[in-house]
Design a protein around this motif. Structure first.
Motif, mmCIF file in Angstrom:
data_model
loop_
_atom_site.group_PDB
_atom_site.id
_atom_site.type_symbol
_atom_site.label_atom_id
_atom_site.label_comp_id
_atom_site.label_asym_id
_atom_site.label_seq_id
_atom_site.Cartn_x
_atom_site.Cartn_y
_atom_site.Cartn_z
ATOM 1 N N LEU A 1 0.817 -1.211 0.000
ATOM 2 C CA LEU A 1 0.000 0.000 0.000
ATOM 3 C C LEU A 1 0.854 1.265 0.000
ATOM 4 O O LEU A 1 0.334 2.366 0.128
ATOM 5 C CB LEU A 1 -0.930 -0.008 1.218
ATOM 6 N N GLY A 2 2.178 1.086 -0.132
ATOM 7 C CA GLY A 2 3.079 2.223 -0.205
ATOM 8 C C GLY A 2 3.471 2.811 1.141
ATOM 9 O O GLY A 2 3.904 3.957 1.224
ATOM 10 N N ILE A 3 3.339 2.031 2.218
ATOM 11 C CA ILE A 3 3.620 2.520 3.568
ATOM 12 C C ILE A 3 4.684 1.641 4.203
ATOM 13 O O ILE A 3 4.566 0.411 4.217
ATOM 14 C CB ILE A 3 2.337 2.497 4.417
ATOM 15 N N ASP A 4 5.729 2.264 4.735
ATOM 16 C CA ASP A 4 6.803 1.521 5.382
ATOM 17 C C ASP A 4 6.505 1.320 6.870
ATOM 18 O O ASP A 4 6.139 2.261 7.565
ATOM 19 C CB ASP A 4 8.133 2.269 5.247
ATOM 20 N N LEU A 5 6.678 0.089 7.315
ATOM 21 C CA LEU A 5 6.563 -0.245 8.730
ATOM 22 C C LEU A 5 7.896 -0.796 9.204
ATOM 23 O O LEU A 5 8.662 -1.363 8.420
ATOM 24 C CB LEU A 5 5.497 -1.321 8.962
ATOM 25 N N ALA A 6 8.142 -0.687 10.499
ATOM 26 C CA ALA A 6 9.314 -1.297 11.108
ATOM 27 C C ALA A 6 9.224 -2.815 10.928
ATOM 28 O O ALA A 6 8.163 -3.353 10.605
ATOM 29 C CB ALA A 6 9.378 -0.927 12.586
ATOM 30 N N ARG A 7 10.294 -3.526 11.160
ATOM 31 C CA ARG A 7 10.331 -4.964 10.898
ATOM 32 C C ARG A 7 9.689 -5.812 11.996
ATOM 33 O O ARG A 7 9.066 -6.818 11.714
ATOM 34 C CB ARG A 7 11.786 -5.400 10.669
ATOM 35 N N VAL A 8 9.817 -5.449 13.255
ATOM 36 C CA VAL A 8 9.307 -6.311 14.334
ATOM 37 C C VAL A 8 8.097 -5.681 15.018
ATOM 38 O O VAL A 8 7.922 -4.466 15.012
ATOM 39 C CB VAL A 8 10.403 -6.650 15.367
#
Length: 159
Positions: free
Chosen positions: A65-72
């Motif tokens: 959706l074009g949104i970056d989230l942290a990995r954990v």
């Protein structure tokens, strides 16, 4: 269970448009991205369609959706704005403590509406569960809205 995810898709009121360069073309709903990986097996540390862990799944969906989230999950819990359980909207992240250690976030899913959320179950892979199931109700930590009001206005359309 596949029918349940399709039913959830029809009840969603939040639509997300895809950014340019996305692997999915045109306009898509949050649930269509979830549908595309529904049933994918659980894999600890997994971040691809060959296997996901919980935060790998949420990160994958939001990236589409074009949104970056942290990995954990614990780092994802530090993102966004806290949302009361009574104010949940489709697309909000829901967090749980599945370890028994007080106050610790160890699991994350994506709220779909109607009390249901999608997540990577360690025993069943990507699936949908109810927030009101005894297991998750007793382990619920909180929720975060990742999209700002501006971003919702820009990328979300009420049906």
């Amino acid at each position: 269970m596949r029918k349940a995810i399709i039913a959830a898709a029809t009840s969603l009121t939040v639509l997300f448009t895809m950014g340019t360069g996305s692997a999915l073309a045109g306009e898509s709903t949050l649930t269509s991205v979830v549908n595309s990986v529904y049933g994918t097996p659980y894999k600890y540390g997994g971040v691809t369609t060959t296997g996901f862990d919980c935060s790998g799944f949420t990160r994958y969906v939001f990236k589409k959706l074009g949104i970056d989230l942290a990995r954990v999950s614990s780092a994802q819990y530090k993102q966004g704005t806290a949302v009361a359980k009574s104010q949940l909207q489709a697309g909000d992240l829901v967090f749980f403590n599945t370890s028994g250690t007080s106050g610790r976030v160890t699991h994350v899913g994506i709220y779909l509406g109607d009390g249901e959320f999608a997540h990577a179950s360690s025993s069943n892979g990507i699936k949908i569960d109810s927030l009101d199931s005894s297991y998750y109700k007793n382990r619920y930590v909180g929720a975060k809205r990742i999209l700002s009001k501006y971003t919702y206005a820009k990328y979300a359309v009420e049906a």
